[in-house]
Design a protein around this motif. Structure first.
Motif, PDB file in Angstrom:
ATOM      1  N   HIS A  20      -4.724 -10.577   7.097  1.00 34.58           N
ATOM      2  CA  HIS A  20      -3.688 -10.069   6.110  1.00 34.58           C
ATOM      3  C   HIS A  20      -3.400 -11.310   5.283  1.00 34.58           C
ATOM      4  O   HIS A  20      -2.429 -12.137   5.751  1.00 34.58           O
ATOM      5  N   GLU A 165      -2.542  -3.208  -0.372  1.00 31.08           N
ATOM      6  CA  GLU A 165      -1.365  -3.223   0.021  1.00 31.08           C
ATOM      7  C   GLU A 165      -0.314  -2.285  -0.833  1.00 31.08           C
ATOM      8  O   GLU A 165      -0.068  -2.612  -1.806  1.00 31.08           O
ATOM      9  N   HIS A 199       4.828  -0.677   0.500  1.00 30.96           N
ATOM     10  CA  HIS A 199       5.034  -2.138   0.367  1.00 30.96           C
ATOM     11  C   HIS A 199       6.592  -2.521   0.078  1.00 30.96           C
ATOM     12  O   HIS A 199       7.159  -2.112   0.731  1.00 30.96           O
ATOM     13  N   HIS A 260       5.585  -2.667   6.883  1.00 27.40           N
ATOM     14  CA  HIS A 260       6.480  -2.600   5.771  1.00 27.40           C
ATOM     15  C   HIS A 260       7.174  -0.867   5.979  1.00 27.40           C
ATOM     16  O   HIS A 260       8.067  -0.553   5.169  1.00 27.40           O
ATOM     17  N   HIS A 286       0.827  -7.631   9.508  1.00 29.43           N
ATOM     18  CA  HIS A 286       1.637  -8.869   9.553  1.00 29.43           C
ATOM     19  C   HIS A 286       3.132  -8.474   9.797  1.00 29.43           C
ATOM     20  O   HIS A 286       3.875  -8.452   9.046  1.00 29.43           O
TER      21      HIS A 286
END
Ligand SMILES: [Zn+2]
Length: 421
Positions: A20, A165, A199, A260, A286
């Motif tokens: 990522h 994303e 996101h 997220h 991530h």
């Protein structure tokens, strides 16, 4: 740098995969070059730094990059005055770009960003062909194309794989579920291997966690911060449309990135994927470990175990804010500790661990890992980890798996492997 150090040898022998990062973001928003090293690189947060330009990736031994495309959410521009300010740079070409990028619908902006990055890759690869020692950077639109690139060895091209994303990027003019699913299919056919479902802000697919580090909060206008706090509801998960999108992703063989997502949204994904019987499709690209930094952004141990048991990967983010509950400028300790926790959560296995740097995603990387060229330091650090003076914590094979072997296995076994649900 001594070329014969064991850690550097190991790093360059490994196939390094960053699952990522955002090379496309600053190049598109601010016309920053990906072709040259960023000489003015800063350790601290500075939105104009470029940490994943092609020479930095080559210097850091990166072989495969999952390149996240992010159509800036309208509210991000409203909420962050610094970015709004950069929009006012009086260069006419930047202004034109901003108009293109801020004009909804997001699906159109996303296509524009994919085109833009592909043009940059083509330009660099043409140039690098003429420059001795420069690896071309080539887009892999499928597992077969990725294998072809990897078969050319360590001096062959660096492979870029598109990812998206934020599910908002699937929204067209109508904003209906059929349109969202149709756009998902189009982006998948174009080579997008993964979608991060949400996101910075809640979207048509589901609910997101609070997106900003604590130290950014004073920069946010009070009214906007209050509005964002009101919108974030940690008891909510995926919407019915989000559930349909996840089911279609399973059918297509598109990787589902739960970074997220709120904890209930993540549980929704585990439930839908678990019922389908699919494997190698769920990743948190991530993140950090909740048991080290109890923030709802981070995964609890049982979730890390779930992902490991279903063939997915958990990528450690290179940003202290998510890794540690205290403020520190150095990150290697935090990254190594998080990798250790990811392993412990899965009974000591390292086969689900990956690296998701989030470089160039408006992040604040640690001072000792501030761009892609410094990734070999992570290998040096993992090699130095010991359970006892005589016993290394990680074998060479473990380290190769963490650096990219696990991510590659997920791509090979998940991406494009269609499942009926
Ligand atoms: Zn992110």
């Amino acid at each position: 740098m001594n070329k014969s150090t064991p850690w550097l040898d190991l790093h360059h022998r490994a196939i390094v995969v960053d699952i990522h990062a955002h090379p496309a973001l600053k190049s598109a928003l601010f016309h920053k070059s990906l072709l040259r090293r960023d000489k003015a690189i800063q350790a601290f947060f500075w939105p104009l730094n470029v940490r994943t330009n092609f020479p930095a990736l080559q210097a850091g031994g990166v072989d495969v990059l999952l390149s996240a495309i992010y159509a800036p959410e309208k509210r991000l521009i409203e909420d962050l005055p610094l970015i709004k300010l950069l929009r006012l740079i009086p260069w006419s070409f930047v202004r034109r770009t901003w108009k293109d990028l801020m004009k909804p619908p997001y699906a159109v902006v996303t296509r524009h960003l994919l085109d833009d990055l592909e043009q940059r890759l083509a330009a660099y690869s043409q140039r690098s062909g003429k420059t001795c020692g420069q690896r071309p950077v080539v887009l892999a639109r499928s597992g077969a194309e990725l294998e072809h690139i990897l078969s050319q060895g360590a001096d062959g091209p660096i492979a870029f794989v598109h990812t998206l994303e934020g599910g908002h990027c699937l929204e067209g003019a109508a904003g209906t579920e059929p349109e969202i699913i149709a756009n998902l299919e189009q982006f998948f056919e174009r080579g997008c291997a993964a979608l991060t479902l949400v996101h910075f802000y809640p979207n048509a697919l589901g609910m997101s966690v609070f997106p900003y580090p604590q130290y950014v909060l004073p920069l946010l206008p009070r009214k906007r911060l209050d509005r964002l706090m009101d919108d974030i509801d940690l008891t909510r998960g995926l919407t019915p449309t989000g559930r349909s999108v996840v089911r279609r992703m399973i059918e297509l063989g598109m990787l589902i990135d739960i970074s997220h997502c709120t904890p209930p949204a993540r549980r929704d994904v585990y439930e839908i994927v678990g019922q389908s019987g699919a494997s190698c499709l769920v990743m948190a690209s991530h993140v950090g470990a909740y048991s080290l930094n109890p923030n709802p952004y981070n995964l609890e141990d049982w979730e890390i175990r779930w992902i490991a048991n279903h063939g997915g990967v958990v990528g450690v983010i290179l940003m202290n804010y998510w890794l540690a509950p205290y403020r520190t400028d150095l990150g290697l300790d935090c990254v190594a500790r998080t990798i250790g926790q990811f392993a412990a959560a899965a009974g000591g296995s390292t086969e689900h661990i990956a690296i998701g740097s989030d470089f160039d995603g408006f992040t604040d990387p640690p001072d000792d890992l501030k761009d892609a060229s410094e990734l070999p330091r992570l290998t040096e650090r993992l090699l130095a980890e010991h359970d006892s003076p005589a016993r290394r914590r990680y074998t060479n094979q473990d380290i190769e798996n963490i650096l990219g072997g696990n991510a590659l296995r997920m791509l090979r076994e998940g991406w494009g492997k269609r499942t009926l649900v």
